[in-house]
Motif scaffolding. Structure first.
Motif, short mmCIF file in Angstrom:
data_model
loop_
_atom_site.label_atom_id
_atom_site.label_comp_id
_atom_site.label_asym_id
_atom_site.label_seq_id
_atom_site.Cartn_x
_atom_site.Cartn_y
_atom_site.Cartn_z
N ILE A 521 0.84 -1.21 0.00
CA ILE A 521 0.00 0.00 0.00
C ILE A 521 0.87 1.25 0.00
O ILE A 521 0.60 2.21 -0.74
CB ILE A 521 -0.94 -0.02 1.21
CG1 ILE A 521 -1.99 -1.13 1.05
CG2 ILE A 521 -1.64 1.32 1.38
CD1 ILE A 521 -2.86 -1.34 2.27
N ASN A 522 1.94 1.28 0.80
CA ASN A 522 2.81 2.46 0.84
C ASN A 522 3.47 2.71 -0.51
O ASN A 522 3.57 3.86 -0.97
CB ASN A 522 3.88 2.28 1.92
CG ASN A 522 3.36 2.59 3.31
OD1 ASN A 522 2.48 3.44 3.47
ND2 ASN A 522 3.89 1.92 4.31
N ASN A 523 3.94 1.66 -1.16
CA ASN A 523 4.61 1.85 -2.45
C ASN A 523 3.62 2.23 -3.54
O ASN A 523 3.89 3.12 -4.36
CB ASN A 523 5.36 0.56 -2.83
CG ASN A 523 6.67 0.42 -2.09
OD1 ASN A 523 7.70 0.89 -2.54
ND2 ASN A 523 6.63 -0.24 -0.94
N TYR A 524 2.45 1.56 -3.58
CA TYR A 524 1.44 1.93 -4.59
C TYR A 524 0.98 3.37 -4.38
O TYR A 524 0.79 4.12 -5.35
CB TYR A 524 0.25 0.98 -4.50
CG TYR A 524 0.55 -0.44 -4.95
CD1 TYR A 524 1.57 -0.71 -5.86
CD2 TYR A 524 -0.19 -1.51 -4.46
CE1 TYR A 524 1.85 -2.00 -6.26
CE2 TYR A 524 0.08 -2.82 -4.86
CZ TYR A 524 1.10 -3.05 -5.76
OH TYR A 524 1.37 -4.33 -6.16
N ASP A 525 0.78 3.76 -3.15
CA ASP A 525 0.33 5.12 -2.87
C ASP A 525 1.38 6.14 -3.26
O ASP A 525 1.06 7.20 -3.81
CB ASP A 525 -0.01 5.23 -1.38
CG ASP A 525 -0.46 6.63 -1.01
OD1 ASP A 525 -1.53 7.05 -1.48
OD2 ASP A 525 0.27 7.31 -0.26
N LEU A 548 -4.79 -1.43 -8.00
CA LEU A 548 -3.96 -2.20 -7.08
C LEU A 548 -4.07 -1.66 -5.65
O LEU A 548 -4.19 -2.43 -4.68
CB LEU A 548 -2.50 -2.17 -7.54
CG LEU A 548 -2.18 -2.93 -8.83
CD1 LEU A 548 -0.74 -2.65 -9.25
CD2 LEU A 548 -2.39 -4.43 -8.65
N LEU A 549 -4.04 -0.32 -5.51
CA LEU A 549 -4.13 0.28 -4.18
C LEU A 549 -5.47 -0.02 -3.53
O LEU A 549 -5.55 -0.32 -2.33
CB LEU A 549 -3.90 1.79 -4.29
CG LEU A 549 -4.00 2.59 -2.99
CD1 LEU A 549 -2.94 2.12 -2.00
CD2 LEU A 549 -3.85 4.09 -3.26
N SER A 550 -6.55 0.04 -4.31
CA SER A 550 -7.88 -0.23 -3.76
C SER A 550 -8.00 -1.69 -3.30
O SER A 550 -8.52 -1.97 -2.21
CB SER A 550 -8.95 0.09 -4.80
OG SER A 550 -10.24 -0.23 -4.32
N ALA A 551 -7.49 -2.61 -4.11
CA ALA A 551 -7.59 -4.03 -3.75
C ALA A 551 -6.76 -4.35 -2.51
O ALA A 551 -7.23 -5.03 -1.59
CB ALA A 551 -7.13 -4.89 -4.93
#
Length: 679
Positions: A521-525, A548-551
């Protein structure tokens, strides 16, 4: 006594009635009484002397006109009463007397009735007299009304004539007003315009609006001056003084902006962008003071020539230092860029766009300054050396053909170009484009060959390699959106796939699923934030990372809710599955479990929610993203508890005493909102 004739009394009575009509009512009554008494006496005398002596009557005398008598007799014989009497054999004389007597009696009765009603008749007479007087006055009033109406008719006719005349005058005035209103509006110089032009700063919107109005008035006065309009002389001096003041203020403002370009380390695109908002200033100068416009143009050309000269000197010196190695160092990939080439070319493109916008098709700053010479050489005005900006090419080499993309020649594309550098621009990009593709492929290979175990200590914060990718990808995506190129898009897609795989490989190094999700989540965000900052919201890369972040965020919410509320969640899911299958009887043996879940939730939910909030805020570096996840956790908890309420409302569990210990869902929502942070 003279013989009595039947028709005598009737004629006398008629003559008497005529005389009585001329008398007053009381005199008339006395006279009629006397006549009645006399007639009654005469009637009795006549009855006594009905025997007449006709012996001396000469029926053959010429004194009688027998013909007239015959006619009279014949007329009487035709009467219906006479004919009826003849048929019955009645004596006509006797019958005549009888009729005469009946008429007298009737007349006497009528007179008596008249006498009896004399007072009423007198009153009626008085009323008639009064009515006659009233009618006479009404006749006089109506006569006066008739006279008044005749005079009113004359007045109405006069008013109608006046109305027609006024309507004609109104139409004439409106026609004149329509012709003069525009003239007056255009010639009048309002006080607001004078005060704004003289006192307001040129950067205010009011000054710009009044400058437009002043320009329109000056053009209109020039047009009317050719028509010899005398009113133009009254405002000509005022408009000239306002024009001089406006030109002076505009000249000072534009020169100040141009001089600000010359300061060291100045991003001249910012004042250029500011000047675009006031492009009308230059149009005003061209239309009213061309000498000042020429002065500003020369100052701008001279300033930008010096800026470009310094840029190209620095650019050519760096261009000569480019080395074409086959293998690049790892640290030079994914984020380390030499921005000199991009800056100078972007500056040229920005200036070309600035000039095109400012010109507006009329040459606001004149033709584009060709201070850089003609391609392919770059002779940047009198201060540059010949061939200073020529791109290095090997002898006899031929640049590869390029598709119609961002770096294609002008015949294939119609985007704005720096007008002084078309051939040099194309030649330079033909040389740099293969190098660009090569560097992009090297970055893809570097991501593929990266081993997470050799990266040293790992934590859940965004990795530096993903940050390099985000910066590099956002720049390429931004360029590719403005100048689409299929090859660039394909390579960028391969790079994104490799970065996603790299993030998953690094996440697999963590032992717990919770830490893996936090790292993802931190990297996608972080990557999504960088891409969004570069204004590429509509790109496929942004859409992919958002999904990806939502999932991963939804999976993390389920993971973090499991320790404190896992029992309730598992029970809800199992019960809903049984309800869907119609196996409600299997819920009857869950009374003890339900009681434990209800009491456990009521006792520990506040402490659990507080611990969850603190844990989430410590786990994510982006507080905005952490706030969003906390909100998702609280929302999901409310939904599970609401579903728990519905399960307990089923018939097998409806009578449980533990249902009374359930927390009201609305009360729970109010309490959970207190734990929602705001950033």
């Amino acid at each position: 006594m003279s013989p009595w004739r039947p028709g005598c009394c009737g004629s006398e009575r008629r003559s008497g009635a005529g005389m009585m009509a001329a008398l007053r009512p009381d005199e008339e009554l006395g006279l009629r009484v006397t006549e009645i008494e006399e007639e009654e006496g005469m009637g009795r005398g006549e009855e006594q002397s009905l025997q007449l002596n006709l012996g001396d009557l000469d029926l053959t005398s010429d004194e009688f006109i027998l013909d007239e008598v015959d006619i009279h007799i014949q007329a009487n014989l035709e009467d219906s009463l006479v004919q009826e009497a003849l048929k019955t054999g009645v004596d006509l004389r006797q019958y005549s007397k009888q009729v005469e007597l009946e008429l007298q009696h009737i007349e006497h009765a009528s007179i008596r009735d008249y006498i009896k009603e004399s007072k009423n008749i007198t009153s009626l007479h008085n009323q008639i007299t009064a009515c006659d007087a009233i009618l006479e006055r009404m006749e006089q009033m109506l006569s006066s009304f008739q006279c008044d109406l005749s005079s009113i008719s004359c007045e109405i006719q006069t008013l109608q004539e006046q109305s027609v005349a006024m309507n004609l005058r109104l139409k004439n005035r409106q026609a004149v007003r329509s012709q003069l209103s525009q003239l007056v509006d255009e010639l009048v110089v309002p006080a607001a315009m004078i005060s704004t032009i003289l006192e307001a700063p040129v950067t205010e919107q009011d000054f710009l609006e009044q400058l437009h109005e002043l320009n329109n008035k000056m053009n209109y006065v020039k047009e009317q001056a050719f028509r010899e309009t005398m009113a133009c002389t009254d405002v000509h001096n005022v408009l000239d003084r306002l024009k001089v003041k406006a030109v002076t203020k505009i000249r000072e403002f534009v020169l100040q902006k141009i001089y600000s370009f010359r300061k060291p380390m100045t991003n001249y695109q910012i004042p250029q962008n500011a000047l675009l908002k006031y492009r009308f200033f230059y149009q005003f100068l061209l239309g009213n003071e061309r000498s000042v416009a020429q002065e500003l143009r020369e100052q701008y050309v001279e300033t930008m020539s010096k800026i470009y000269l310094s840029y190209f000197k620095s650019y050519t010196s760096r261009l000569m230092k480019i080395q074409y190695e086959e293998v690049a160092e790892k640290d030079d990939l994914m984020g380390v860029e030499d921005t000199a080439k991009k800056d100078i070319l972007a500056s040229c493109a920005w200036t070309a766009a600035f000039l095109g916008t400012l010109r507006g098709g009329k040459g606001v700053l004149g033709e584009p300054p060709r201070v850089l010479g003609q391609p392919p050489g770059l002779t940047a005005g009198p201060h540059s050396s010949p061939g200073a900006g020529r791109a290095p090419r090997s002898p006899g080499s031929q640049p590869p053909a390029l598709p119609a993309g961002p770096y294609s020649p002008p015949r294939a594309r119609r985007e704005p170009r720096p007008p002084a550098l078309p051939r040099y621009w194309d030649t330079l990009l033909e040389i740099l484009w293969p190098r660009f593709e090569y560097i992009l492929e090297l970055n893809i290979q570097s991501i593929q060959n990266t081993d997470p175990q050799r990266l040293g200590f790992l934590d859940t914060r965004p990795h530096y390699i993903t940050r390099r990718y985000a910066e590099f990808s956002s720049a390429i995506v931004s360029i590719n959106q403005t100048f689409p190129n299929e090859r660039t898009h394909t390579l960028l897609g391969q790079l994104q796939v490799e970065v996603e795989n790299f993030v998953l490989r690094v996440a697999a190094e963590f032992s717990s699923r919770k830490e893996q999700l936090i790292f993802l989540i931190n990297n996608y965000d972080m990557m999504l934030s960088v891409l969004m900052e570069r204004a590429v919201e509509e790109s496929k890369e942004v859409e992919g990372f958002q999904q990806l972040l939502s999932a991963r965020s939804q999976e993390f919410i389920e993971e973090i809710l499991s320790p404190p509320f896992g029992g309730m969640i598992a029970f809800v899911k199992e019960s809903e599955s049984l309800i869907e299958k119609g196996q409600l009887d299997r819920l009857r043996g869950e009374e003890a479990r339900v009681t434990q879940l209800v009491r456990g939730f009521s006792t520990t939910w506040k402490a659990s929610v507080e611990s969850l909030s603190q844990d989430v805020m410590r786990s994510f570096s982006n507080f905005k993203n952490g706030t969003s996840i906390i909100q998702g956790v609280l929302t999901q908890l409310i939904q599970y508890y609401h579903r728990f309420h519905k399960v307990l409302a089923q018939p097998p569990l409806r009578a449980l005493p533990a249902r009374a210990e359930l927390i009201n869902i609305h009360h729970l929502m109010v309490e959970l909102k207190k734990h929602k942070p705001n950033f």
